[in-house]
Design a protein around this motif. Structure first.
Motif, mmCIF file in Angstrom:
data_model
loop_
_atom_site.group_PDB
_atom_site.id
_atom_site.type_symbol
_atom_site.label_atom_id
_atom_site.label_comp_id
_atom_site.label_asym_id
_atom_site.label_seq_id
_atom_site.Cartn_x
_atom_site.Cartn_y
_atom_site.Cartn_z
ATOM 1 N N VAL A 107 0.852 -1.181 0.000
ATOM 2 C CA VAL A 107 0.000 0.000 0.000
ATOM 3 C C VAL A 107 0.890 1.234 0.000
ATOM 4 O O VAL A 107 1.763 1.375 0.857
ATOM 5 C CB VAL A 107 -0.933 0.018 1.234
ATOM 6 C CG1 VAL A 107 -1.797 1.268 1.234
ATOM 7 C CG2 VAL A 107 -1.799 -1.235 1.260
ATOM 8 N N ARG A 162 0.979 5.621 -0.443
ATOM 9 C CA ARG A 162 0.226 6.875 -0.404
ATOM 10 C C ARG A 162 1.045 7.919 -1.159
ATOM 11 O O ARG A 162 1.788 8.674 -0.555
ATOM 12 C CB ARG A 162 0.010 7.331 1.039
ATOM 13 C CG ARG A 162 -0.832 6.457 1.918
ATOM 14 C CD ARG A 162 -2.322 6.525 1.649
ATOM 15 N NE ARG A 162 -2.926 7.817 1.685
ATOM 16 C CZ ARG A 162 -3.713 8.269 2.644
ATOM 17 N NH1 ARG A 162 -3.970 7.512 3.690
ATOM 18 N NH2 ARG A 162 -4.250 9.451 2.565
ATOM 19 N N VAL A 191 -4.456 6.612 -2.738
ATOM 20 C CA VAL A 191 -3.892 5.361 -2.249
ATOM 21 C C VAL A 191 -3.695 4.427 -3.431
ATOM 22 O O VAL A 191 -4.559 4.341 -4.302
ATOM 23 C CB VAL A 191 -4.842 4.711 -1.213
ATOM 24 C CG1 VAL A 191 -4.687 3.232 -1.135
ATOM 25 C CG2 VAL A 191 -4.636 5.299 0.141
ATOM 26 N N VAL A 242 -2.907 0.395 -4.120
ATOM 27 C CA VAL A 242 -2.781 -0.942 -3.556
ATOM 28 C C VAL A 242 -2.235 -1.830 -4.662
ATOM 29 O O VAL A 242 -2.883 -2.035 -5.682
ATOM 30 C CB VAL A 242 -4.140 -1.481 -3.050
ATOM 31 C CG1 VAL A 242 -3.990 -2.914 -2.539
ATOM 32 C CG2 VAL A 242 -4.711 -0.580 -1.966
ATOM 33 N N SER A 248 -10.411 -0.825 4.192
ATOM 34 C CA SER A 248 -9.825 0.108 5.159
ATOM 35 C C SER A 248 -9.260 1.340 4.464
ATOM 36 O O SER A 248 -9.360 2.450 4.987
ATOM 37 C CB SER A 248 -8.751 -0.574 5.990
ATOM 38 O OG SER A 248 -7.613 -0.867 5.219
ATOM 39 N N ARG A 249 -8.700 1.175 3.279
ATOM 40 C CA ARG A 249 -8.136 2.325 2.568
ATOM 41 C C ARG A 249 -9.229 3.220 1.986
ATOM 42 O O ARG A 249 -9.111 4.433 2.013
ATOM 43 C CB ARG A 249 -7.182 1.874 1.459
ATOM 44 C CG ARG A 249 -5.951 1.137 1.951
ATOM 45 C CD ARG A 249 -5.290 1.862 3.113
ATOM 46 N NE ARG A 249 -4.041 1.252 3.491
ATOM 47 C CZ ARG A 249 -3.851 0.534 4.601
ATOM 48 N NH1 ARG A 249 -4.833 0.311 5.421
ATOM 49 N NH2 ARG A 249 -2.668 0.049 4.887
ATOM 50 N N SER A 281 -10.677 5.497 4.555
ATOM 51 C CA SER A 281 -9.740 6.431 5.180
ATOM 52 C C SER A 281 -9.764 7.811 4.538
ATOM 53 O O SER A 281 -8.775 8.520 4.551
ATOM 54 C CB SER A 281 -8.324 5.855 5.149
ATOM 55 O OG SER A 281 -7.851 5.786 3.811
ATOM 56 N N VAL A 333 -8.528 5.677 -5.281
ATOM 57 C CA VAL A 333 -7.897 4.405 -4.944
ATOM 58 C C VAL A 333 -7.524 3.726 -6.249
ATOM 59 O O VAL A 333 -8.374 3.530 -7.119
ATOM 60 C CB VAL A 333 -8.840 3.494 -4.126
ATOM 61 C CG1 VAL A 333 -8.184 2.151 -3.854
ATOM 62 C CG2 VAL A 333 -9.258 4.163 -2.830
#
Length: 131
Positions: A29, A31, A37, A39, A59-60, A63, A68
């Motif tokens: 992961v 940032r 984010v 992944v 969870s990401r 956040s 993503v």
């Protein structure tokens, strides 16, 4: 003693490995920005590892990120369980107001499954093989 400064990538990067009896999947992961984010999944995404992928994606997305990116270019096996993880992530991202992008890269396993499906995913990059 003054602590050493850390780069932004080092500060945000985390790595998680997941092993199961049938194979191996690694998740990384990153940032790259405050509200983005990435992944990265490598190895096998199957019934035994997809649950961990779900947990990390959920969870990401929760956040408070705007984007993503799921990088599947290093995936060597991709099952319907992995596809279900992507669908759940898309629904969660839609509900959170985040943009989800899936990058199949050159992963033959991922591109093959996407090519067999009669549906398109919102935000999927390189999902259909070039003919």
């Amino acid at each position: 003693m003054v602590p050493e400064p850390r780069s932004a990538e080092h500060e945000f990067a985390t790595t998680t490995d997941w092993m199961n009896a049938g194979g191996h999947m690694s998740l990384r992961v990153l940032r790259p920005g405050l509200h983005t984010v990435v992944v990265e999944a490598t190895g096998e995404v199957d019934l035994g590892t997809a649950r961990r992928l779900d947990e990390v994606l959920q969870s990401r997305i929760r956040s408070q990120v705007d984007e993503v990116v799921i990088d599947l270019s290093g995936v060597t096996f991709f099952s319907v369980a992995g596809l279900n993880s992507l669908l759940r992530a898309q629904l969660l991202a839609d509900a959170a107001g985040a943009h989800l992008r899936v990058d199949a890269g050159k992963s033959r396993a991922v591109r093959r499954l996407f090519a067999l499906l009669p549906m398109d995913f919102d935000g999927v990059a390189n999902a259909r093989p070039v003919r």
